[in-house]
Scaffold this motif. Structure first.
Motif, PDB file in Angstrom:
ATOM      1  N   SER A 117       0.861  -1.241   0.069  1.00 19.76           N
ATOM      2  CA  SER A 117       0.074   0.102  -0.108  1.00 19.76           C
ATOM      3  C   SER A 117       0.950   1.215  -0.176  1.00 19.76           C
ATOM      4  O   SER A 117       0.585   2.382  -0.727  1.00 19.76           O
ATOM      5  CB  SER A 117      -0.981  -0.024   1.181  1.00 19.76           C
ATOM      6  OG  SER A 117      -1.513   1.356   1.351  1.00 19.76           O
ATOM      7  N   GLU A 118       2.053   1.111   0.856  1.00 18.83           N
ATOM      8  CA  GLU A 118       2.943   2.377   0.826  1.00 18.83           C
ATOM      9  C   GLU A 118       3.427   2.705  -0.596  1.00 18.83           C
ATOM     10  O   GLU A 118       3.928   3.737  -0.906  1.00 18.83           O
ATOM     11  CB  GLU A 118       3.905   2.210   1.937  1.00 18.83           C
ATOM     12  CG  GLU A 118       3.446   2.144   3.441  1.00 18.83           C
ATOM     13  CD  GLU A 118       4.387   1.805   4.420  1.00 18.83           C
ATOM     14  OE1 GLU A 118       4.210   1.985   5.622  1.00 18.83           O
ATOM     15  OE2 GLU A 118       5.581   1.158   3.877  1.00 18.83           O
ATOM     16  N   ARG A 144       2.240   6.677  -2.727  1.00 23.48           N
ATOM     17  CA  ARG A 144       3.301   7.518  -3.148  1.00 23.48           C
ATOM     18  C   ARG A 144       2.922   9.155  -3.006  1.00 23.48           C
ATOM     19  O   ARG A 144       3.699   9.862  -2.621  1.00 23.48           O
ATOM     20  CB  ARG A 144       3.621   7.433  -4.516  1.00 23.48           C
ATOM     21  CG  ARG A 144       4.563   6.133  -4.593  1.00 23.48           C
ATOM     22  CD  ARG A 144       5.234   5.916  -6.126  1.00 23.48           C
ATOM     23  NE  ARG A 144       4.205   5.684  -7.084  1.00 23.48           N
ATOM     24  CZ  ARG A 144       3.703   4.319  -7.269  1.00 23.48           C
ATOM     25  NH1 ARG A 144       4.160   3.293  -6.894  1.00 23.48           N
ATOM     26  NH2 ARG A 144       2.885   4.250  -8.351  1.00 23.48           N
ATOM     27  N   ALA A 145       1.674   9.288  -3.195  1.00 26.96           N
ATOM     28  CA  ALA A 145       0.949  10.550  -3.170  1.00 26.96           C
ATOM     29  C   ALA A 145       1.157  10.971  -1.720  1.00 26.96           C
ATOM     30  O   ALA A 145       1.539  12.264  -1.467  1.00 26.96           O
ATOM     31  CB  ALA A 145      -0.404  10.805  -3.484  1.00 26.96           C
ATOM     32  N   TYR A 146       1.058  10.267  -0.672  1.00 29.55           N
ATOM     33  CA  TYR A 146       0.950  10.523   0.560  1.00 29.55           C
ATOM     34  C   TYR A 146       2.350  10.880   1.253  1.00 29.55           C
ATOM     35  O   TYR A 146       2.588  11.726   1.568  1.00 29.55           O
ATOM     36  CB  TYR A 146       0.499   9.467   1.784  1.00 29.55           C
ATOM     37  CG  TYR A 146       1.105   9.318   3.191  1.00 29.55           C
ATOM     38  CD1 TYR A 146       0.196  10.079   3.985  1.00 29.55           C
ATOM     39  CD2 TYR A 146       2.055   8.959   3.346  1.00 29.55           C
ATOM     40  CE1 TYR A 146       0.512  10.256   5.260  1.00 29.55           C
ATOM     41  CE2 TYR A 146       2.602   8.881   4.715  1.00 29.55           C
ATOM     42  CZ  TYR A 146       1.775   9.739   5.465  1.00 29.55           C
ATOM     43  OH  TYR A 146       1.952   9.972   6.942  1.00 29.55           O
ATOM     44  N   GLN A 147       3.343  10.118   0.423  1.00 26.17           N
ATOM     45  CA  GLN A 147       4.612  10.327   0.664  1.00 26.17           C
ATOM     46  C   GLN A 147       5.210  11.792   0.383  1.00 26.17           C
ATOM     47  O   GLN A 147       6.204  12.245   0.879  1.00 26.17           O
ATOM     48  CB  GLN A 147       5.557   9.469  -0.065  1.00 26.17           C
ATOM     49  CG  GLN A 147       5.843   8.114   0.618  1.00 26.17           C
ATOM     50  CD  GLN A 147       6.283   8.160   2.354  1.00 26.17           C
ATOM     51  OE1 GLN A 147       7.486   8.640   2.358  1.00 26.17           O
ATOM     52  NE2 GLN A 147       5.416   7.768   3.287  1.00 26.17           N
ATOM     53  N   ASN A 182       4.607   8.808   9.335  1.00 22.15           N
ATOM     54  CA  ASN A 182       5.035   7.361   8.250  1.00 22.15           C
ATOM     55  C   ASN A 182       5.735   7.872   6.909  1.00 22.15           C
ATOM     56  O   ASN A 182       5.368   7.771   5.751  1.00 22.15           O
ATOM     57  CB  ASN A 182       4.030   6.726   7.943  1.00 22.15           C
ATOM     58  CG  ASN A 182       4.114   5.178   7.631  1.00 22.15           C
ATOM     59  OD1 ASN A 182       5.181   4.727   7.919  1.00 22.15           O
ATOM     60  ND2 ASN A 182       3.461   4.862   6.603  1.00 22.15           N
ATOM     61  N   ALA A 183       6.803   8.625   7.011  1.00 19.51           N
ATOM     62  CA  ALA A 183       7.717   9.014   5.881  1.00 19.51           C
ATOM     63  C   ALA A 183       8.705   8.257   5.539  1.00 19.51           C
ATOM     64  O   ALA A 183       9.363   7.467   6.450  1.00 19.51           O
ATOM     65  CB  ALA A 183       8.104  10.386   6.050  1.00 19.51           C
TER      66      ALA A 183
END
Length: 487
Positions: free
Chosen positions: A190-191, A197-200, A358-359
């Motif tokens: 999921s990450e 990737r957008a969240y990252q 969560n980076a």
């Protein structure tokens, strides 16, 4: 399928996949192809309910089947190529479960050799379950799990699931009805999805801004770099106490303080301000860092539970990650008003930081080095902070000191206890375990940091600041190395 030594030690594998960012955050500091450090194991004890050994073994198997991370091997190969391999649940039960059927083996406290297991996570499952039995019936199950596979929240889930499995095995019901637990490989996939990737991108943008604020606030600060300090206090004659250079055990140190006063003070602060006790302890630690480092501000990396979904709440895995906060020293002018403003700001930083903890740890570490420059890995801009209340840490009952309520009768003696050196550890870190009845807080450092000379004063200063704040900041604030506020 069978995975050979080119990718992983020989083992049958159910499936494989990448590591989560939280797993990477841990293994990036562990040298490849070495044993992990037993001091970082997470341990707990669960009552065996006097059930037959066979039923308890079956219950442990049920839990291992439910949580893939407990039956996985980890190949460490950097950011891109590290993998985890989930094994069939029945392949290594004999290695994981140990039965101690001996009346003399039972101990009221969890003080056992298997707690000090150094796991080799590329070759061993990261868990052991030791069944303390007598006459074929189990009195207690001692759980030992490597930190790569679990965190304190996950240990609470594991203990709850084991208690449930014991009950269902005893009554003959289905072990785990309802939704499945979230698995580490699924989290990692999921990450790495488009949404992940957008969240990252958002998370790394947040980190860049926060680190920029820390760097700007500390611009021009000269890092504190005293000479190496001994393990304990001057004149400490504890048997076997080692001094730097005298032992090959390592150069990472720790000490701790048990305090009823700080535990009750945290509750009083929370009731008066509506701010969590974790923020009060974090602010006090930041003030102690400022005092030692002779700075008006300090950058601290607070640890976040990093669980935001129902699936994550049911997951046994390491999920904790850090988030940057910028904290002030105690203001000598209008200290009460300044403290209340700083506490509110600290809580706000925690709240916003949790969203982006969560980076990618390789990227954030590179940012720390690039943005902090000469302050990178110094005491003023690099310490870690961890807080656990009894809701998370109660199953980790081995961490609480002895006593009817978990604390010794005389907790106001202000005795700081120093531990022997260890080969791996944190360069700078404070950990708080908090119950309403009291708190245990520990400090970790490496010989290179020089914090050993001030460690005792730092813990006592944190205690004094908590007591002072709980008094509605009456009188002058305490000073590092002072006698503390009157009580």
């Amino acid at each position: 399928m069978l995975i050979g030594p080119g990718r992983s030690p020989d083992a049958r594998v159910v499936r494989d996949g990448p590591l989560t960012w939280a797993q990477h955050e841990w293994i990036q500091w562990i040298p490849t192809d070495t044993d992990t450090s037993y001091e970082d194991n997470i341990c707990a004890a669960v009552p065996g309910r006097n059930l037959p050994v066979g039923q308890v073994v079956a219950a442990v198997r049920d839990v291992l089947a439910r949580h893939e991370g407990l039956r996985s091997l980890v190949r460490r190969a950097g950011r891109e190529d590290s993998l985890q391999y989930v094994c069939p649940v029945d392949d290594r039960l004999d290695d994981v479960i140990q039965v101690m059927d001996d009346e003399a083996s039972f101990r009221r406290r969890f003080d056992t050799p298997w707690r000090r297991t150094c796991f080799r996570i590329g070759e061993q499952w990261p868990v052991r379950a030791v069944l303390d039995a007598a006459g074929g019936r189990v009195r207690r199950i001692d759980l030992v799990v490597d930190h790569v596979a679990i965190d304190p929240w996950g240990m609470r889930v594991l203990c709850d699931d084991l208690r449930h499995a014991l009950h269902t095995r005893a009554t003959g019901r289905a072990s785990f009805p309802g939704p499945a637990a979230e698995q580490p490989i699924d989290v990692a996939l999921s990450e790495n999805s488009p949404a992940g990737r957008a969240y990252q991108r958002r998370a790394l943008g947040y980190w860049e801004r926060r680190l920029g604020e820390i760097g700007k606030a500390l611009d021009g600060h000269v890092p504190f770099a005293p000479s190496r300090a001994p393990l304990g206090r001057p004149g400490d004659a504890r048997p076997g106490a080692s001094q730097p250079g005298e032992s090959g055990q390592g150069e990472f140190r720790s000490c701790w303080l048990t305090s009823r006063r700080a535990g009750s003070a945290a509750g009083a602060i929370a009731r008066a301000t509506g701010v969590s006790p974790s923020a009060a302890f974090l602010l006090a630690f930041g003030a102690a860092v400022c005092a030692v480092e002779r700075s008006s501000r300090a950058g601290i990396f607070a640890i976040s539970a990093n669980r935001f979904s129902a699936g994550a709440g049911r997951s046994v895995r390491k999920a904790t990650m850090t988030m940057p906060v910028l904290l002030p020293a105690v203001c000598p002018d209008s200290p009460g008003a300044a403290y209340r403003r700083a506490l509110a700001d600290c809580a706000a930083q925690q709240l916003s930081g949790h969203r982006f903890a969560n980076a990618d740890p390789y990227a954030t570490e590179r940012m720390c080095e690039e943005i902090l420059g000469g302050l990178y890995k110094t005491g003023v801009a690099y310490p870690r902070f961890s807080y656990m209340d009894e809701g998370v840490a109660d199953d980790l009952n081995t961490l609480w000191p002895a006593g009817d309520d978990g604390f010794p009768g005389d907790a106001d003696d202000r005795v700081v206890t120093f531990s022997p050196p260890r080969p791996l550890g944190a360069r700078y870190m404070m950990t708080v375990l908090h119950r309403p009845a009291g708190a245990v807080f520990s400090l970790q450092w490496s010989d290179a940091t020089g914090w050993g000379a001030t460690a005792e004063d730092m813990l006592l200063y944190v205690e004094d600041l908590m007591v002072w704040a709980a008094s509605e900041c009456a009188g002058s604030p305490p000073a590092l190395g002072g006698a503390g506020p009157a009580t």
